[in-house]
Design a protein around this motif. Structure first.
Motif, PDB file in Angstrom:
ATOM      1  N   THR A  68      -5.294  11.924   6.551  1.00 31.22           N
ATOM      2  CA  THR A  68      -5.202  12.462   5.191  1.00 31.22           C
ATOM      3  C   THR A  68      -3.784  12.289   4.648  1.00 31.22           C
ATOM      4  O   THR A  68      -3.590  11.837   3.515  1.00 31.22           O
ATOM      5  N   ARG A  69      -2.806  12.638   5.457  1.00 33.76           N
ATOM      6  CA  ARG A  69      -1.414  12.501   5.036  1.00 33.76           C
ATOM      7  C   ARG A  69      -1.090  11.035   4.719  1.00 33.76           C
ATOM      8  O   ARG A  69      -0.437  10.731   3.711  1.00 33.76           O
ATOM      9  N   SER A  70      -1.550  10.136   5.568  1.00 33.87           N
ATOM     10  CA  SER A  70      -1.291   8.710   5.361  1.00 33.87           C
ATOM     11  C   SER A  70      -1.944   8.211   4.075  1.00 33.87           C
ATOM     12  O   SER A  70      -1.346   7.425   3.321  1.00 33.87           O
ATOM     13  N   MET A  71      -3.156   8.671   3.809  1.00 33.23           N
ATOM     14  CA  MET A  71      -3.867   8.271   2.594  1.00 33.23           C
ATOM     15  C   MET A  71      -3.115   8.733   1.355  1.00 33.23           C
ATOM     16  O   MET A  71      -2.951   7.979   0.386  1.00 33.23           O
ATOM     17  N   PHE A  72      -2.649   9.972   1.372  1.00 31.37           N
ATOM     18  CA  PHE A  72      -1.890  10.482   0.236  1.00 31.37           C
ATOM     19  C   PHE A  72      -0.576   9.717   0.083  1.00 31.37           C
ATOM     20  O   PHE A  72      -0.173   9.365  -1.030  1.00 31.37           O
ATOM     21  N   ALA A  73       0.099   9.471   1.200  1.00 35.03           N
ATOM     22  CA  ALA A  73       1.410   8.822   1.147  1.00 35.03           C
ATOM     23  C   ALA A  73       1.319   7.449   0.499  1.00 35.03           C
ATOM     24  O   ALA A  73       2.171   7.092  -0.337  1.00 35.03           O
ATOM     25  N   GLU A  74       0.294   6.666   0.847  1.00 32.69           N
ATOM     26  CA  GLU A  74       0.223   5.331   0.266  1.00 32.69           C
ATOM     27  C   GLU A  74      -0.113   5.385  -1.224  1.00 32.69           C
ATOM     28  O   GLU A  74       0.469   4.640  -2.025  1.00 32.69           O
ATOM     29  N   MET A  75      -1.005   6.288  -1.623  1.00 27.11           N
ATOM     30  CA  MET A  75      -1.356   6.396  -3.037  1.00 27.11           C
ATOM     31  C   MET A  75      -0.180   6.886  -3.874  1.00 27.11           C
ATOM     32  O   MET A  75       0.085   6.364  -4.961  1.00 27.11           O
ATOM     33  N   ILE A  76       0.545   7.872  -3.355  1.00 27.70           N
ATOM     34  CA  ILE A  76       1.686   8.402  -4.098  1.00 27.70           C
ATOM     35  C   ILE A  76       2.813   7.376  -4.133  1.00 27.70           C
ATOM     36  O   ILE A  76       3.550   7.282  -5.120  1.00 27.70           O
ATOM     37  N   GLY A  77       2.930   6.595  -3.081  1.00 33.49           N
ATOM     38  CA  GLY A  77       3.915   5.519  -3.090  1.00 33.49           C
ATOM     39  C   GLY A  77       3.653   4.523  -4.208  1.00 33.49           C
ATOM     40  O   GLY A  77       4.584   4.086  -4.909  1.00 33.49           O
ATOM     41  N   TRP A  78       2.391   4.179  -4.422  1.00 28.81           N
ATOM     42  CA  TRP A  78       2.038   3.280  -5.534  1.00 28.81           C
ATOM     43  C   TRP A  78       2.314   3.958  -6.875  1.00 28.81           C
ATOM     44  O   TRP A  78       2.769   3.305  -7.818  1.00 28.81           O
ATOM     45  N   CYS A  79       2.039   5.264  -6.946  1.00 25.75           N
ATOM     46  CA  CYS A  79       2.347   6.016  -8.176  1.00 25.75           C
ATOM     47  C   CYS A  79       3.837   5.915  -8.504  1.00 25.75           C
ATOM     48  O   CYS A  79       4.228   5.688  -9.657  1.00 25.75           O
ATOM     49  N   LYS A  80       4.669   6.105  -7.494  1.00 25.52           N
ATOM     50  CA  LYS A  80       6.118   6.052  -7.693  1.00 25.52           C
ATOM     51  C   LYS A  80       6.546   4.661  -8.163  1.00 25.52           C
ATOM     52  O   LYS A  80       7.315   4.527  -9.128  1.00 25.52           O
ATOM     53  N   ILE A 125      -0.396  19.392   2.152  1.00 23.03           N
ATOM     54  CA  ILE A 125      -0.009  18.033   2.544  1.00 23.03           C
ATOM     55  C   ILE A 125       0.203  17.174   1.296  1.00 23.03           C
ATOM     56  O   ILE A 125       1.167  16.406   1.212  1.00 23.03           O
ATOM     57  N   ALA A 126      -0.689  17.304   0.335  1.00 22.94           N
ATOM     58  CA  ALA A 126      -0.551  16.551  -0.918  1.00 22.94           C
ATOM     59  C   ALA A 126       0.782  16.880  -1.586  1.00 22.94           C
ATOM     60  O   ALA A 126       1.516  15.983  -2.017  1.00 22.94           O
ATOM     61  N   LEU A 127       1.106  18.170  -1.675  1.00 26.20           N
ATOM     62  CA  LEU A 127       2.369  18.578  -2.285  1.00 26.20           C
ATOM     63  C   LEU A 127       3.557  17.998  -1.531  1.00 26.20           C
ATOM     64  O   LEU A 127       4.508  17.478  -2.138  1.00 26.20           O
ATOM     65  N   GLU A 128       3.520  18.072  -0.231  1.00 17.18           N
ATOM     66  CA  GLU A 128       4.631  17.552   0.578  1.00 17.18           C
ATOM     67  C   GLU A 128       4.844  16.065   0.342  1.00 17.18           C
ATOM     68  O   GLU A 128       5.983  15.599   0.216  1.00 17.18           O
ATOM     69  N   GLU A 129       3.760  15.315   0.263  1.00 16.18           N
ATOM     70  CA  GLU A 129       3.887  13.875   0.069  1.00 16.18           C
ATOM     71  C   GLU A 129       4.356  13.539  -1.349  1.00 16.18           C
ATOM     72  O   GLU A 129       5.093  12.574  -1.551  1.00 16.18           O
ATOM     73  N   ILE A 130       3.937  14.316  -2.321  1.00 16.53           N
ATOM     74  CA  ILE A 130       4.428  14.124  -3.690  1.00 16.53           C
ATOM     75  C   ILE A 130       5.929  14.390  -3.742  1.00 16.53           C
ATOM     76  O   ILE A 130       6.695  13.640  -4.359  1.00 16.53           O
TER      77      ILE A 130
END
Length: 336
Positions: free
Chosen positions: A116-128, A148-153
């Protein structure tokens, strides 16, 4: 702030998205249809063009066998949102990235947690990389997944809006009360906390009030436009006692909910109530139309670009009051 959501159901209604899997392939398959949907909600009052990547995560793409399209879908959805935001004739709209419940997260499974953390990290990375203004993390029914979502954001130095989808147990799946979960997330740095989806105004608002009374910062509320009840607090199990046919699904969700809509004026009453208790981030979720969102925006004091198309019955042939209307026609309104 007004935020228009509801693209999922709206694009299914328009014929560009499959009910069931609910994966936003429209970003790649029919980009002009997605742009028009973005545009319609923006002109109806949304201050935000929310990139349509809800369910556009690795787990959903795996299920439909299209993981290879994951990055392209996410980047395209954001780029289209940015194009539409720049079209706003008065002030460029904000663009939000979007992550959501993974339906994979399991607090008792360390591997699922890390995936889950990895999935969020890659999506938020593309957002950035694509230059969004903030990231909207939504429809979480686990506090720990939302955290976890908040932490990755935060790792990407982006503002975070985090909202929960509260199911029929009236408590998050990992045991947290929704207001406590919101308080904790705000203390950890979320800009906006609150609720979205699953519940209509009648069954969301009591919990929104608890959140507003518990947290000090910005609170968001984005209900679905359906008449949920205390007995049936979410749209997953809403009954339709008047249905005269056999529907192919186990419940009215997701394709037989039409008779269970709230009307725009009920939504307006809710918006007035929500604004009155200090909700700062207002919108609607699955099932909403641009006209519904416009009513919400106008109720809280906004004049939208498309307010020029708001209802005005003065010229209607049957119900109008204009002096030039034909009396012999308007006299039939009591018999129509």
């Amino acid at each position: 702030m007004i935020c228009g959501e509801g693209y999922l159901f709206e694009l299914e209604r328009r014929g560009y998205l499959q009910a069931g899997s609910f994966v936003p392939e429209v970003a790649l398959d029919n980009p002009q249809a997605l742009k028009q949907t973005y545009r319609d909600f923006m002109l109806a009052g949304s201050d935000v063009v929310l990139a349509f990547t809800y369910n556009g995560h690795r787990e959903k793409m795996r299920i439909i066998g299209k993981e290879d399209l994951l990055e392209a879908l996410n980047r395209q959805a954001i780029r289209l949102a940015k194009e539409v935001a720049q079209e706003h004739p008065q002030e460029e709209a904000l663009v939000a990235g979007n992550i959501s419940n993974t339906n994979l997260f399991n607090p008792d499974d360390p591997e699922a947690v890390e995936k889950t953390r990895s999935m969020f990290a890659e999506m938020i990375g593309w957002c950035k990389e694509e230059g969004v203004d903030f990231v909207n993390g939504e429809t979480f029914y686990y506090y720990e997944e939302a955290l976890i979502a908040l932490e990755e954001i935060q790792k990407q130095d982006l503002p975070a809006v985090i909202t929960f989808g509260l199911m029929g147990e009236n408590i998050l799946r990992d045991g947290y009360e929704v207001e406590e979960a919101c308080r904790l997330l705000q203390e950890k740095g979320a800009l906006v906390v609150g609720m979205n989806c699953f519940r209509g105004p009648a069954t969301m608002q009591p919990y929104v009030e608890k959140i507003r009374n518990t947290v000090d910062g910005y609170v968001g509320a984005l209900p679905i436009p359906y008449r949920t009840t205390e007995e049936h607090p979410t749209f997953f199990n809403l009954p339709d006692g008047g249905c005269a046919c056999t529907i192919p699904t186990e419940t009215t969700f997701p394709t037989s909910l039409d008779p269970l809509y709230t009307n725009r004026y009920e939504l307006a009453e809710w918006a007035k109530e929500a604004q009155g208790i200090g909700v700062n981030y207002l919108g609607l979720c699955c099932g909403a139309s641009p006209a519904m969102l416009r009513e919400v925006a106008e109720t809280v004091g906004r004049k939208t670009v498309n307010s020029k198309y708001s209802p005005d019955m003065e010229k209607h042939f049957l119900f109008g009051s204009d002096d030039t209307l034909q009396d012999h026609v308007t006299s039939y309104k009591t018999k129509a």
